[in-house]
Design an enzyme around this catalytic site. Structure first.
Site, PDB file in Angstrom:
ATOM      1  N   LYS A   1      -2.694   6.062   4.714  1.00  0.00           N
ATOM      2  CA  LYS A   1      -2.286   4.850   5.446  1.00  0.00           C
ATOM      3  C   LYS A   1      -1.461   5.316   6.642  1.00  0.00           C
ATOM      4  O   LYS A   1      -0.227   5.321   6.615  1.00  0.00           O
ATOM      5  CB  LYS A   1      -1.504   3.937   4.498  1.00  0.00           C
ATOM      6  CG  LYS A   1      -1.490   2.491   4.954  1.00  0.00           C
ATOM      7  CD  LYS A   1      -1.097   1.575   3.826  1.00  0.00           C
ATOM      8  CE  LYS A   1      -0.636   0.211   4.297  1.00  0.00           C
ATOM      9  NZ  LYS A   1      -1.525  -0.520   5.172  1.00  0.00           N
TER      10      LYS A   1
HETATM   11  N1  PMP Z   1      -7.304  -2.405   4.016  1.00  0.00           N
HETATM   12  C1  PMP Z   1      -6.586  -2.096   5.096  1.00  0.00           C
HETATM   13  C2  PMP Z   1      -7.266  -1.432   6.234  1.00  0.00           C
HETATM   14  C3  PMP Z   1      -5.226  -2.391   5.170  1.00  0.00           C
HETATM   15  O1  PMP Z   1      -4.519  -2.070   6.258  1.00  0.00           O
HETATM   16  C4  PMP Z   1      -4.606  -3.023   4.070  1.00  0.00           C
HETATM   17  C5  PMP Z   1      -3.121  -3.295   4.088  1.00  0.00           C
HETATM   18  N2  PMP Z   1      -2.771  -4.315   4.981  1.00  0.00           N
HETATM   19  C6  PMP Z   1      -5.397  -3.363   2.966  1.00  0.00           C
HETATM   20  C7  PMP Z   1      -6.730  -3.018   2.957  1.00  0.00           C
HETATM   21  C8  PMP Z   1      -4.798  -4.047   1.775  1.00  0.00           C
HETATM   22  O2  PMP Z   1      -3.983  -3.149   1.061  1.00  0.00           O
HETATM   23  P1  PMP Z   1      -2.730  -3.647   0.213  1.00  0.00           P
HETATM   24  O3  PMP Z   1      -3.228  -4.639  -0.748  1.00  0.00           O
HETATM   25  O4  PMP Z   1      -2.212  -2.423  -0.434  1.00  0.00           O
HETATM   26  O5  PMP Z   1      -1.777  -4.244   1.189  1.00  0.00           O
END
Ligand code: PMP
Length: 292
Positions: A151
């Protein structure tokens, strides 16, 4: 009152919270982050977010200058200092200040930034009405370039897709991989419901392994739904009975049309409705409040 922002051990009011212009997080997107929610004073799935942050760091050989315990404490202290029981935490670790070349060795120590503020991605009425999305022409970066599981601070791929959504007058866009398989949206994971089963792209497509995604899959399984990770095509999405997105910011939002095709009967479906309700109950009750 301005939010108090943590930077490398100190708190600064938002307007005075600054980092070096030589920071490689700014110059090259060389860093990682997490978005985390606080509900009723409880940090939701804190361990999972910290695990993912340390995994992102490991994958790009970024040394987080705090132990896990120290970092968790810094997050807790910053939430408390801001006195917000319902908040969004942005936890950022950059490679730190270096010189103007890309060499990460020139950055002697990483910087840790913790922002605690409000977030509202969608109006409550959209959770009842659902949203329309489009497919972006911007494809997901393939995992042999940089893994989607990191991330990282470089979100240009998602931002370009989000821009396409804005231009089309919708709030989100669906992204495909280079082979045309469905991956996820610019900042959310995607699910469809088909013949009573909950289906979502498997991790290798590639997707960010969303923490909300895992929570929702867990709730669905507990409710006796069949949950499968598999390759999904756009056509699978178009003919789905239901579709919804999950993410820390969005939580769980129903999708009622994709590229102008109505999903199901064009209204949020019962499975999405049930999962949203269960999700909201869970996130308000799990764990202990920091403020008790
Ligand atoms: N995919 C992407 C590309 C993201 O940036 C995010 C987070 N905003 C998610 C999926 C969802 O992840 P999470 O549930 O851990 O926030």
């Amino acid at each position: 009152m301005e939010p108090e922002v943590y930077i490398d051990g100190c708190l600064y009011p938002k307007s005075k919270a600054k980092i070096s212009v030589y920071d490689h997080g700014l110059l090259y997107g060389d860093g990682i982050f997490e978005g985390i929610r606080v509900y009723s004073g409880r940090i939701f799935r804190f361990k999972e977010h910290i695990d993912r942050l340390y995994e992102s760091a490991k994958a790009i050989r970024l040394r987080i200058p705090l132990s896990r315990e120290e970092l968790e404490q810094a997050v807790v202290d910053t939430v408390k200092a801001n006195g917000m029981k319902d908040a969004y935490i942005r936890l950022v670790v950059t490679r730190g200040a270096g010189d103007l070349g890309i060499d990460p060795k020139k950055c002697s120590v990483g910087s840790v930034i913790i922002i605690v503020d409000k977030i509202k991605l969608y109006d409550e009425k959209l959770y009842q009405q659902g949203i329309a999305i489009i497919t972006a022409s911007t494809r997901r970066i393939s995992p042999d370039m940089i893994s989607q599981r990191v991330k990282s601070l470089n979100y240009l791929n998602s931002i370009t897709a989000k821009m396409e959504a804005d231009l089309a007058g919708v709030p989100e866009s669906l992204m495909l991989n280079a082979d045309g398989y469905v991956c996820e949206c610019s900042a959310d994971n995607i699910f469809i419901v088909r013949h009573g089963e909950l289906l979502t792209p498997s991790p290798e497509f590639p997707i960010l392994l969303g923490i909300t995604r895992a929570v929702v899959m867990g709730i669905a399984a507990k409710k006796g739904l069949s949950v499968r990770e598999l390759p999904l095509t756009l056509c699978d999405v178009y003919v789905a009975d239901e579709c919804f997105l999950t993410g820390t910011g969005a939580e769980l939002i129903p999708v009622i049309s994709v590229d102008g095709r109505e999903i199901g009967n064009g209204k949020p479906g019962p499975v999405a409705g049930m999962l949203l309700e269960e999700f909201r109950t869970l996130r308000n009750s799990e764990g202990a409040s920091l403020f008790d």
